[in-house]
Structure formats: structure tokens, C-alpha cells
Write an enzyme that holds these catalytic residues in place. Sequence first.
Site, PDB file in Angstrom:
ATOM      1  CE1 TYR A 141      -3.009  -3.149   0.983  1.00 55.22           C
ATOM      2  CE2 TYR A 141      -4.489  -1.288   1.238  1.00 55.22           C
ATOM      3  CZ  TYR A 141      -4.285  -2.656   1.090  1.00 55.22           C
ATOM      4  OH  TYR A 141      -5.369  -3.497   1.058  1.00 55.22           O
ATOM      5  CE  LYS A 182       5.211 -17.397  -0.581  1.00 52.25           C
ATOM      6  NZ  LYS A 182       4.546 -18.704  -0.469  1.00 52.25           N
ATOM      7  CG  ASP A 225       2.067 -20.282   1.366  1.00 55.20           C
ATOM      8  OD1 ASP A 225       2.645 -20.081   2.442  1.00 55.20           O
ATOM      9  OD2 ASP A 225       2.641 -20.818   0.379  1.00 55.20           O
ATOM     10  CG  ASP A 270      -7.130  -5.942   2.674  1.00 55.53           C
ATOM     11  OD1 ASP A 270      -8.107  -5.578   3.344  1.00 55.53           O
ATOM     12  OD2 ASP A 270      -7.146  -6.040   1.428  1.00 55.53           O
ATOM     13  CG  ASP A 313     -12.016  -9.147   4.227  1.00 60.07           C
ATOM     14  OD1 ASP A 313     -11.870  -8.371   5.198  1.00 60.07           O
ATOM     15  OD2 ASP A 313     -12.500  -8.767   3.143  1.00 60.07           O
TER      16      ASP A 313
HETATM   17  C1  IPM Z   1     -10.047  -2.701   4.603  1.00 61.48           C
HETATM   18  C2  IPM Z   1     -10.407  -2.345   3.193  1.00 61.48           C
HETATM   19  C3  IPM Z   1      -9.471  -1.254   2.689  1.00 61.48           C
HETATM   20  C4  IPM Z   1      -8.070  -1.812   2.694  1.00 61.48           C
HETATM   21  C5  IPM Z   1      -9.828  -0.690   1.301  1.00 61.48           C
HETATM   22  C6  IPM Z   1     -11.259  -0.234   1.236  1.00 61.48           C
HETATM   23  C7  IPM Z   1      -8.903   0.427   0.904  1.00 61.48           C
HETATM   24  O1  IPM Z   1     -10.383  -3.466   2.379  1.00 61.48           O
HETATM   25  O2  IPM Z   1     -10.095  -1.820   5.492  1.00 61.48           O
HETATM   26  O3  IPM Z   1      -9.709  -3.864   4.848  1.00 61.48           O
HETATM   27  O4  IPM Z   1      -7.637  -2.423   1.747  1.00 61.48           O
HETATM   28  O5  IPM Z   1      -7.384  -1.617   3.700  1.00 61.48           O
HETATM   29 MG    MG Z   2     -10.117  -5.285   3.488  1.00 58.24          MG
END
Ligand code: IPM
Ligand code: MG
Length: 357
Positions: free
Chosen positions: A133, A178, A209, A233, A237
Site C-alpha cells: 500500500y 513470505k 499461505d 487485509d 477477511d
Molecule cells: C479494509 C479495506 C481497505 C483496505 C480498502 C477499502 C482500501 O479493504 O479496510 O480492509 O484495503 O485496507
Molecule cells: Mg479489506
Amino acid sequence: MRTAIIEGDGIGKEVIPEAVAILDYFNETYDWGIEKVPVEVGFGKWERTGSAITDDDISLLKSCDAILFGAITTVSDPSYKSVLLRIRKELDLYANIRPLLPIPGIYKLLKIKDRKESDVDIVIVRENTEGLYSGIEELGDEKSTTTRVITKIASERIASFASNLAAERKNYLTVVHKSNVLKSDKLFLETCKETAESKGVNVSNKLVDIFAYDLIMNPEKYDVVVTTNLFGDILSDLGAALLGSIGLAPSANIGDSQAFFEPVHGSAPDIAGKGIANPIAAILSLKMMFEWMGKTREACLVNRAVAAAVHDKIITPDLGGKYSTKEVGDFILSKVRQLDAASFCLENPEDFSKLKL
Ligand code: IPM
Ligand code: MG
């Protein structure tokens, strides 16, 4: 204390008011003196004004102690820059904290039989300022590049944050990386190891992984996990699957003097405006704000009230219920009031509020 309130786009506008109602209750009842500062940023503002966030908005946010944030739609139009990333960067909110702690009773509700809630109590600590990022990119027709930046100073800072958190919990940290392929991760791994060891924290490491596999198959092996920006990130999720729904995942972005709290889910345009979004992730993000403020009793009351909503099945359609965002929010608020009046959480509130930020 000034708290910025950013509802943002889509379901952000629906879930944040439910969290704010709980904040208002405590603020008024206990005279906390929190001044709420509404800030309008996001895709809607971009469509109207051509700018999703202005320098003045950033200054306003810098003048606040905490920020409660809903969701913002991010589009790939090259002239649209992610608001979220700009805020994280400009306010230097370097530690993205994503706890994976299932709400008691949620597995039973969702009929998840192949795992135990007690096996899942993990905190993902994601480096929030660099890695992939970095924003250092070149866009070409034949070749496009993004530079992955790992610095010693940022790695030390995040490892130190994660180690301090680990020391308050099981004193055990896992570094996810990694480094067998990415040279930049050698620096990340070595720095994290050194930092954790210097603080007396037991440290192990895992390639990203196989960690992804293990996180789902053997979550009981992990406690605090530190990783780089993009891995964090994705893994957060993935980890939200252990909570039963992404609609239940809260997060905090923490800097040295400010912090920003947001549900992990996005603006969900597909259900926006229908009044059915799950407000629990936003309410648990407020709970993280209380933890950050040192208000553990209030955090504990919110936790118990959310568990009561799950227990009594006052839930939105994503969890199989028939209640609206507002009905769930109202129920949780009334439970908070009731538990508060009945003097709950006066002793050992940490038992219900395990994250010491
Ligand atoms: C998160 C989101 C953000 C990220 C996006 C919306 C920029 O996916 O907060 O996890 O990638 O950090
Ligand atoms: Mg995210």
C-alpha cells in the site's frame, strides 16, 4: 475529548447511527464530555463536489481524538483516491487491529458444528502504512508495477505494538510473512523477531499461505498475529469467517495519539437503503473505542448486550433473522441500559472485554 463521526456511504449511514445511540447514552448518563464532530467524506461527496475528502476534512479529523467510521465506497476511477487510505496515512494510524473473537452463542445460532467458539480468540495486527500500500506505482499498458516498501522503523513500531498486546494476553506472537520469496519480508520477519524477543514475548513465524490454511483449520494455535499490510487485509477477511459473518467483524486503526474505529465490512451497495444491514460490527467497533479509552466496563456492557441480541435471536437477515438494522440497534441499546442499571460488569469487566488497547 472530540470524536469525529463519519457515516460515509451505503450502509455506513445505517449502522453508524446505531453505534452513536449507544455512545450518546453513556456520554449523557456519565457526563463523559465527548463532543461529537460530524464529518462528511466519501464517494457521495466525490460525486457531488469532485472531491471525496478535502484538506480541511483532514485538519478537522486531526483535531479529534477518536473517529468512528462507517464505510466508504471505493471505486477504481483513477481520479478517485481511497479516503480510508488517505486518513490512515495522514493521521499515521499505523496499527490496524482486527480481533477474531466470536460472539458467545453465534456458532449455535448459525449451526456451525465443526468448530468450537472457545478455540477462536485471535487478534490480527496489520501494519497499516506501507507494504504493497506504499502508493508507489506506475501504470502502463504493457507493464504496471507497485513497489512493496518495508522499513525497519515501521516494522519495529508494529512489532512493538503487537508484542505489548501479546504480553497482556498469552505472551505469544506469530509473525506471518513470505520471506522465502520476498526479500522485503526478510527485514519484516527479522525485525519482528528481534522486537518481540527484546520484550520477552515468545515468538514464532509462519509463511502466509500455510498460515491461511491453518487459521481456518487450527485457529486454537494462534493468539496475537502480526503481519504486513496486504496480507493483513486478506487474512482479516478470511478470519472473519471464524466469526460466522463479516457483518460481525470490528476493527481499530491506532496511532500514537489518535484512533479510528470501523466495521470491517464495506458500504454494501447491494443492500444499502433497505434497512437490513447488521449493525453489530459497527457497535463492536464502538466497543473497541471504549477499550482504547480505558472504559472497560462500558465495553463489557456492550459485549454482553450484543451477546443477548444473538441469544434472543434479535438479528438481521444475514444471520437468518427478520429484524431491521434499527430494531437490532434499539434492542442492544435497551439491553445496555438494563445491564448498566442492574450494575453488571462492575467486577472483572476484562473477562468480557479482553482486548486491552
Ligand atoms: C479494509 C479495506 C481497505 C483496505 C480498502 C477499502 C482500501 O479493504 O479496510 O480492509 O484495503 O485496507
Ligand atoms: Mg479489506
